[in-house]
Scaffold this active site. Sequence first.
Site, PDB file in Angstrom:
ATOM      1  N   ASP A 146       1.073  -1.498   0.240  1.00  0.00           N
ATOM      2  CA  ASP A 146      -0.065   0.332  -0.155  1.00  0.00           C
ATOM      3  C   ASP A 146       0.891   1.492  -0.142  1.00  0.00           C
ATOM      4  OD1 ASP A 146      -2.327   1.947   0.922  1.00  0.00           O
ATOM      5  OD2 ASP A 146      -3.188   0.629   1.077  1.00  0.00           O
TER       6      ASP A 146
ATOM      7  N   ASP B  44       3.548   1.349  -4.567  1.00  0.00           N
ATOM      8  CA  ASP B  44       2.507   2.219  -5.032  1.00  0.00           C
ATOM      9  C   ASP B  44       2.084   1.888  -6.693  1.00  0.00           C
ATOM     10  OD1 ASP B  44       0.992   4.144  -7.493  1.00  0.00           O
ATOM     11  OD2 ASP B  44       2.778   5.782  -6.748  1.00  0.00           O
ATOM     12  N   VAL B  45       0.903   1.127  -6.455  1.00  0.00           N
ATOM     13  CA  VAL B  45       0.987   0.470  -7.662  1.00  0.00           C
ATOM     14  C   VAL B  45       0.854   0.879  -8.454  1.00  0.00           C
ATOM     15  CG1 VAL B  45      -0.962  -1.475  -6.421  1.00  0.00           C
ATOM     16  CG2 VAL B  45      -1.673   0.662  -7.539  1.00  0.00           C
TER      17      VAL B  45
ATOM     18  N   TYR C 162     -13.427   6.195 -13.671  1.00  0.00           N
ATOM     19  CA  TYR C 162     -13.177   5.784 -12.660  1.00  0.00           C
ATOM     20  C   TYR C 162     -14.143   3.821 -13.899  1.00  0.00           C
ATOM     21  CZ  TYR C 162     -14.709   2.649  -8.643  1.00  0.00           C
ATOM     22  OH  TYR C 162     -14.578   1.176  -8.005  1.00  0.00           O
TER      23      TYR C 162
ATOM     24  N   LYS D 121     -12.156   0.219 -14.253  1.00  0.00           N
ATOM     25  CA  LYS D 121     -13.309  -0.731 -14.133  1.00  0.00           C
ATOM     26  C   LYS D 121     -13.637  -2.347 -15.001  1.00  0.00           C
ATOM     27  CE  LYS D 121     -12.466  -0.029 -10.253  1.00  0.00           C
ATOM     28  NZ  LYS D 121     -11.184  -0.449  -8.614  1.00  0.00           N
TER      29      LYS D 121
ATOM     30  N   THR E 122     -16.737   2.079   2.812  1.00  0.00           N
ATOM     31  CA  THR E 122     -15.485   2.705   2.895  1.00  0.00           C
ATOM     32  C   THR E 122     -15.000   4.097   3.106  1.00  0.00           C
ATOM     33  OG1 THR E 122     -14.882   2.105   0.651  1.00  0.00           O
ATOM     34  CG2 THR E 122     -15.082   0.448   2.336  1.00  0.00           C
TER      35      THR E 122
END
Length: 269
Positions: A37, A61-62, A161, A165, A196
């Site tokens: 993360d 950091d992906v 977004y 996805k 969340t």
Amino acid sequence: MNRLAGKVAFITGGASGLGRVGAERFAAEGARVVIADVGDASEALQSIARAGGTAASVECDVSSDASVRDAVAFAVKTFGDLHVLYNNAGVMLSADDDATNTPDDVIQRTFDINVKGVLYACRHAIPPMIESAQRCGEMSSIVNVASFVAHLGAATPQIAYTASKGAVLAMTREMAAIYARRGLRANALCPGPVMTPLLAKFLSDDAKRERRLVHIPMGRFGEPHEIVNGALFLASNESSWMTGQSLVIDGGITSAYVTPEGPAWSADL
Ligand code: NAD
């Protein structure tokens, strides 16, 4: 218990939100967990240790190929294997809007994290995952977190977004086919809205929350553990003949035209 006994699981974005609940649950089910993360994972690690689980964390950091490469190498060096890749890290940026108004930098950042992040993690994790499958005799498993919006086709204006996805679903299907005879399964998890930090900042008042609840047949938001139950099923060998699929957990959103009226079900009603 022990549905992931002997397994090593790499969880991106596991420091908070759904990823943290996933990390805790996977550890409780016997996995040795690596949390990757950008944020501080110390609370998640402490909570796993308190419950008697085994976990390590690595700053990652992906959106950076080198960062993901180093994080996967850390996982393999620390625990000697890699059986599960839970690609959970993702962002929904506040300036994400409709097709005419979304700025380029928002599109770029969303794709860097939500799409390239998944691809980078797969790029570096797949070789050790194939080796670990060989050693343990069960196929390794990739769980890519997409969203119900990629199935529904339309929610609120958040074009970057939604597109990101959709890309996750498409990559999942391709990887499932390509690696199906090489010891690796890949499935997508498509959560509906769960409160969340990611969603809480968008649904910041009662009116906004009520507006969303109208569209959820069950009349309530999901709970993190209800999503993680699906992730656990996909990660574990219980889903051993399942690959290339999308598991939608959304309180009925994507199956409804008209939602029922009245309060959400409760045993007290
Ligand atoms: P969250 O914002 O609560 O947590 C995301 C985690 O990812 C954080 O720990 C954050 O530090 C980490 N992260 C962000 N950018 C990163 C990066 N570049 N590299 C590594 N880690 C990074 O989000 P959440 O609600 O737990 O969402 C988790 C996943 O579930 C996301 O992919 C999200 O798109 C998806 N999802 C969430 C919902 C929902 O309602 N919460 C619904 C559908 C899908």
